[in-house]
Design a protein around this motif. Structure first.
Motif, PDB file in Angstrom:
ATOM      1  N   GLY A 153     107.229  19.146  26.492  1.00 37.44           N
ATOM      2  CA  GLY A 153     107.681  20.770  26.681  1.00 37.44           C
ATOM      3  C   GLY A 153     108.176  21.527  26.305  1.00 37.44           C
ATOM      4  O   GLY A 153     108.263  21.300  25.537  1.00 37.44           O
ATOM      5  N   TRP A 154     108.593  22.421  27.767  1.00 35.03           N
ATOM      6  CA  TRP A 154     109.632  23.892  27.249  1.00 35.03           C
ATOM      7  C   TRP A 154     110.945  23.077  26.648  1.00 35.03           C
ATOM      8  O   TRP A 154     111.469  21.973  27.501  1.00 35.03           O
ATOM      9  CB  TRP A 154     110.176  24.789  28.026  1.00 35.03           C
ATOM     10  CG  TRP A 154     108.910  25.284  28.889  1.00 35.03           C
ATOM     11  CD1 TRP A 154     108.102  25.352  30.229  1.00 35.03           C
ATOM     12  CD2 TRP A 154     108.343  26.704  28.513  1.00 35.03           C
ATOM     13  NE1 TRP A 154     107.097  25.965  29.639  1.00 35.03           N
ATOM     14  CE2 TRP A 154     107.392  26.983  28.831  1.00 35.03           C
ATOM     15  CE3 TRP A 154     109.319  27.153  27.406  1.00 35.03           C
ATOM     16  CZ2 TRP A 154     106.742  28.251  28.777  1.00 35.03           C
ATOM     17  CZ3 TRP A 154     108.414  28.451  27.385  1.00 35.03           C
ATOM     18  CH2 TRP A 154     107.155  29.222  28.008  1.00 35.03           C
ATOM     19  N   VAL A 155     111.762  23.938  25.577  1.00 34.34           N
ATOM     20  CA  VAL A 155     112.892  23.719  25.012  1.00 34.34           C
ATOM     21  C   VAL A 155     113.380  25.006  25.461  1.00 34.34           C
ATOM     22  O   VAL A 155     113.466  25.562  25.214  1.00 34.34           O
ATOM     23  CB  VAL A 155     112.605  23.849  23.529  1.00 34.34           C
ATOM     24  CG1 VAL A 155     114.382  23.573  22.743  1.00 34.34           C
ATOM     25  CG2 VAL A 155     112.045  22.257  23.207  1.00 34.34           C
ATOM     26  N   GLN A 156     114.803  24.112  25.875  1.00 36.43           N
ATOM     27  CA  GLN A 156     115.292  25.244  26.531  1.00 36.43           C
ATOM     28  C   GLN A 156     117.463  26.020  25.234  1.00 36.43           C
ATOM     29  O   GLN A 156     117.755  24.830  24.951  1.00 36.43           O
ATOM     30  CB  GLN A 156     116.246  25.123  27.803  1.00 36.43           C
ATOM     31  CG  GLN A 156     117.034  26.146  27.871  1.00 36.43           C
ATOM     32  CD  GLN A 156     117.879  25.926  29.884  1.00 36.43           C
ATOM     33  OE1 GLN A 156     117.915  24.422  30.212  1.00 36.43           O
ATOM     34  NE2 GLN A 156     118.749  26.463  29.773  1.00 36.43           N
ATOM     35  N   ARG A 177     103.792  32.579  16.999  1.00 39.32           N
ATOM     36  CA  ARG A 177     103.735  31.186  17.566  1.00 39.32           C
ATOM     37  C   ARG A 177     104.033  30.723  18.651  1.00 39.32           C
ATOM     38  O   ARG A 177     104.290  29.419  18.808  1.00 39.32           O
ATOM     39  CB  ARG A 177     104.454  30.127  15.834  1.00 39.32           C
ATOM     40  CG  ARG A 177     103.997  31.322  14.731  1.00 39.32           C
ATOM     41  CD  ARG A 177     102.715  31.011  14.269  1.00 39.32           C
ATOM     42  NE  ARG A 177     101.318  30.962  14.952  1.00 39.32           N
ATOM     43  CZ  ARG A 177     101.052  32.647  14.367  1.00 39.32           C
ATOM     44  NH1 ARG A 177     101.610  33.710  13.554  1.00 39.32           N
ATOM     45  NH2 ARG A 177      99.551  32.725  15.497  1.00 39.32           N
ATOM     46  N   PHE A 178     104.945  31.545  19.295  1.00 39.28           N
ATOM     47  CA  PHE A 178     105.943  30.932  20.415  1.00 39.28           C
ATOM     48  C   PHE A 178     105.348  31.429  21.622  1.00 39.28           C
ATOM     49  O   PHE A 178     105.423  32.482  21.622  1.00 39.28           O
ATOM     50  CB  PHE A 178     107.506  30.928  19.867  1.00 39.28           C
ATOM     51  CG  PHE A 178     108.181  30.003  18.807  1.00 39.28           C
ATOM     52  CD1 PHE A 178     107.953  28.743  18.849  1.00 39.28           C
ATOM     53  CD2 PHE A 178     108.329  30.653  17.676  1.00 39.28           C
ATOM     54  CE1 PHE A 178     108.358  28.212  17.683  1.00 39.28           C
ATOM     55  CE2 PHE A 178     108.384  30.306  16.363  1.00 39.28           C
ATOM     56  CZ  PHE A 178     108.759  29.253  16.875  1.00 39.28           C
ATOM     57  N   ASP A 179     105.530  31.169  22.524  1.00 38.31           N
ATOM     58  CA  ASP A 179     106.146  31.178  23.979  1.00 38.31           C
ATOM     59  C   ASP A 179     107.250  31.329  24.477  1.00 38.31           C
ATOM     60  O   ASP A 179     108.427  30.397  24.332  1.00 38.31           O
ATOM     61  CB  ASP A 179     105.384  30.493  25.034  1.00 38.31           C
ATOM     62  CG  ASP A 179     103.777  30.700  25.229  1.00 38.31           C
ATOM     63  OD1 ASP A 179     103.081  31.426  24.644  1.00 38.31           O
ATOM     64  OD2 ASP A 179     103.101  29.400  25.701  1.00 38.31           O
ATOM     65  N   TYR A 180     107.812  32.699  24.937  1.00 35.12           N
ATOM     66  CA  TYR A 180     108.904  32.537  24.926  1.00 35.12           C
ATOM     67  C   TYR A 180     109.544  33.113  26.844  1.00 35.12           C
ATOM     68  O   TYR A 180     108.259  33.653  27.217  1.00 35.12           O
ATOM     69  CB  TYR A 180     109.638  33.699  24.654  1.00 35.12           C
ATOM     70  CG  TYR A 180     110.034  33.751  22.510  1.00 35.12           C
ATOM     71  CD1 TYR A 180     110.843  33.095  22.645  1.00 35.12           C
ATOM     72  CD2 TYR A 180     109.411  34.460  22.061  1.00 35.12           C
ATOM     73  CE1 TYR A 180     110.520  32.512  21.010  1.00 35.12           C
ATOM     74  CE2 TYR A 180     108.862  34.097  20.733  1.00 35.12           C
ATOM     75  CZ  TYR A 180     109.874  33.553  20.060  1.00 35.12           C
ATOM     76  OH  TYR A 180     110.264  33.088  18.854  1.00 35.12           O
ATOM     77  N   ILE A 185     111.473  27.948  25.366  1.00 39.50           N
ATOM     78  CA  ILE A 185     110.752  28.064  24.089  1.00 39.50           C
ATOM     79  C   ILE A 185     110.075  26.900  23.717  1.00 39.50           C
ATOM     80  O   ILE A 185     109.960  25.829  24.085  1.00 39.50           O
ATOM     81  CB  ILE A 185     111.652  28.167  22.970  1.00 39.50           C
ATOM     82  CG1 ILE A 185     112.909  29.359  22.738  1.00 39.50           C
ATOM     83  CG2 ILE A 185     110.525  28.897  21.877  1.00 39.50           C
ATOM     84  CD1 ILE A 185     113.899  29.310  22.049  1.00 39.50           C
ATOM     85  N   ARG A 186     108.818  27.704  23.552  1.00 35.97           N
ATOM     86  CA  ARG A 186     107.222  26.395  23.723  1.00 35.97           C
ATOM     87  C   ARG A 186     106.245  26.572  22.071  1.00 35.97           C
ATOM     88  O   ARG A 186     106.286  28.334  22.341  1.00 35.97           O
ATOM     89  CB  ARG A 186     107.188  25.690  24.394  1.00 35.97           C
ATOM     90  CG  ARG A 186     106.157  26.891  24.871  1.00 35.97           C
ATOM     91  CD  ARG A 186     105.764  26.050  26.515  1.00 35.97           C
ATOM     92  NE  ARG A 186     104.409  27.122  27.312  1.00 35.97           N
ATOM     93  CZ  ARG A 186     104.354  27.385  28.131  1.00 35.97           C
ATOM     94  NH1 ARG A 186     104.017  25.869  28.701  1.00 35.97           N
ATOM     95  NH2 ARG A 186     102.923  28.486  28.535  1.00 35.97           N
TER      96      ARG A 186
END
Lengths: 272, 272
Positions: A232-235, A157-160, A183-184
């Motif tokens: 956007g992306w979460v760090q 479910r995520f891109d890492y 993570i997104r």
């Protein structure tokens, strides 16, 4: 189906955390097979977000400030009921508790307080920015094979994106129980306050960076929301400490794509 | 009167957190005037310990691992009922929720998980030791006048020793929102797992070290217990961060007299 906020409706997170029409403060829900952890069991962060989706009905659209989940029993896939009790509805804050039940047994209990939007919108003391990882483009994609072989669907479910040092992408590990990641959602859904309780638990345990693959089911998880994340992306940065008797404590911090701290969390887990 | 653990019976903390004989999971209690904060209101950490005393009846004598309290409404002095719901009683862990009610309105809601004694007794990863303050004998006693003038009785229940830098003893302050202190019960009662939820909230807000006297009533407080404290002084370090809209987040760490980390806590408060 009813959504408290961040309604988009066309993304998997939204359809899989939607709760049915409630009667007598009982909300029907379905634990989806699309969010499983090792062994095919429902993922803790997903169950947290699902239970909160019912609890939020008591919040009059106010944003979530803090929530704690305890996981007394493993959940299973399929139908569930979420019983919501409104502890208080107030001008500044509202508090609710919710229990996810299957077969008459409570699997997840959540206690949550919601507040006035100014608690997340007004200026605040600057917080420490994220550690420098290089952007997602300078990080590596973890191999999908391992999770799929363990019946874990949640990582699909995520891109890492991981820094090359991470064991998850074949690196030597940082020498300590610490995991940094971008993570997104894989389907392009933007992060929001409803999703952050899942994001703080969306990566393998940071203990794995020290000892190799390890399962650490959650006993308790508390999140504090700081602000609405930018798109956007979460760090994420997670750090684990091994306590007595096989317990593991893990601290998580999340920053949004503009480098602002949007949530922090601490959890207690049991190393299997 | 019934005590879950650490029973001594002759000290004020024990008599003032004792709960009556429960029926139908409702436990009568009395909110004592001996534990008030500014304005004569019952102190949050005391209410946490009192509500936990009822919840612990569900724990079969197992030690507390983690508990979260939300404080939806101010409590008042006098009679209260504490409704306890056992979420799970298990071999490894037990979970309970408890709500303290007065006049039919819930004032405090607690969610707590108890566990096998090995979770606190077995060897664990060494944690960072306490900051060096010098021993209690090298620290200063805060003046009692201020608290008494504000109808706050809770500080009379403790002995405090502060480093000379602290504003609480007339120093310039550490230049940041950080408070270090030695704390013990004034009547000689030893610290234990039942008392640590009070100890993490037993000092003025660390924000006061930066901005001067300030009231920060608690919205939410989560504690993680690490081990049974040794007898003697407890060393505390509190650090506060100002969030948006007047919210304050405060982290607390407690070490026992042997220098071992015995608890850590995080709370969300509202600056008045």
């Amino acid at each position: 189906m009813s959504r408290p906020y961040g309604m988009t409706g066309t993304h998997r997170f939204d359809t899989d955390t939607a709760v049915g029409a409630g009667r007598n403060n009982r909300w029907p829900a379905t634990v989806s097979p699309a969010w499983t952890t090792i062994g095919g069991l429902p993922h803790g962060g997903y169950l947290f977000a699902l239970t909160l989706a019912a609890a939020a009905q008591a919040a009059d659209g106010r944003p979530l400030l803090t929530a704690t989940a305890h996981f007394p029993r493993p959940a299973r896939l399929g139908p569930a009921d979420i019983d919501v009790e409104v502890v208080k509805q107030g001008r500044l804050t509202s508090t609710a508790t919710a229990g996810l039940r299957q077969d008459g047994k409570e699997r997840v209990r959540v206690l949550a307080t919601y507040g006035h939007p100014r608690f997340l919108d007004e200026p605040a003391e600057p917080s420490a920015g994220p550690p420098s990882l290089g952007g997602p483009a300078h990080c590596l994609v973890p191999p999908p094979d391992l999770a799929a072989g363990l019946d874990a669907t949640v990582t699909e479910r995520f891109d890492y994106r991981l820094p090359p040092v991470s064991r998850w992408v074949g690196g030597p590990g940082p020498g300590t129980a610490r995991l940094d990641a971008w993570i997104r959602f894989a389907d392009g859904r933007a992060p929001d306050l409803a999703a952050l309780p899942l994001f703080v638990d969306a990566s393998p345990s940071a203990l794995g960076e020290l000892v190799g693959p390890v399962a650490v089911p959650t006993i308790e998880l508390t999140i504090h929301l700081r602000r609405q994340p930018a798109p956007g992306w979460v760090q994420a940065r997670m750090r684990a400490t091994r306590l007595a008797g096989g317990l593991v404590e893990e601290d998580a911090q999340l920053w949004d794509s503009t480098g602002r701290l949007v949530a922090q969390a601490r959890q207690l887990g049991l190393r299997l």
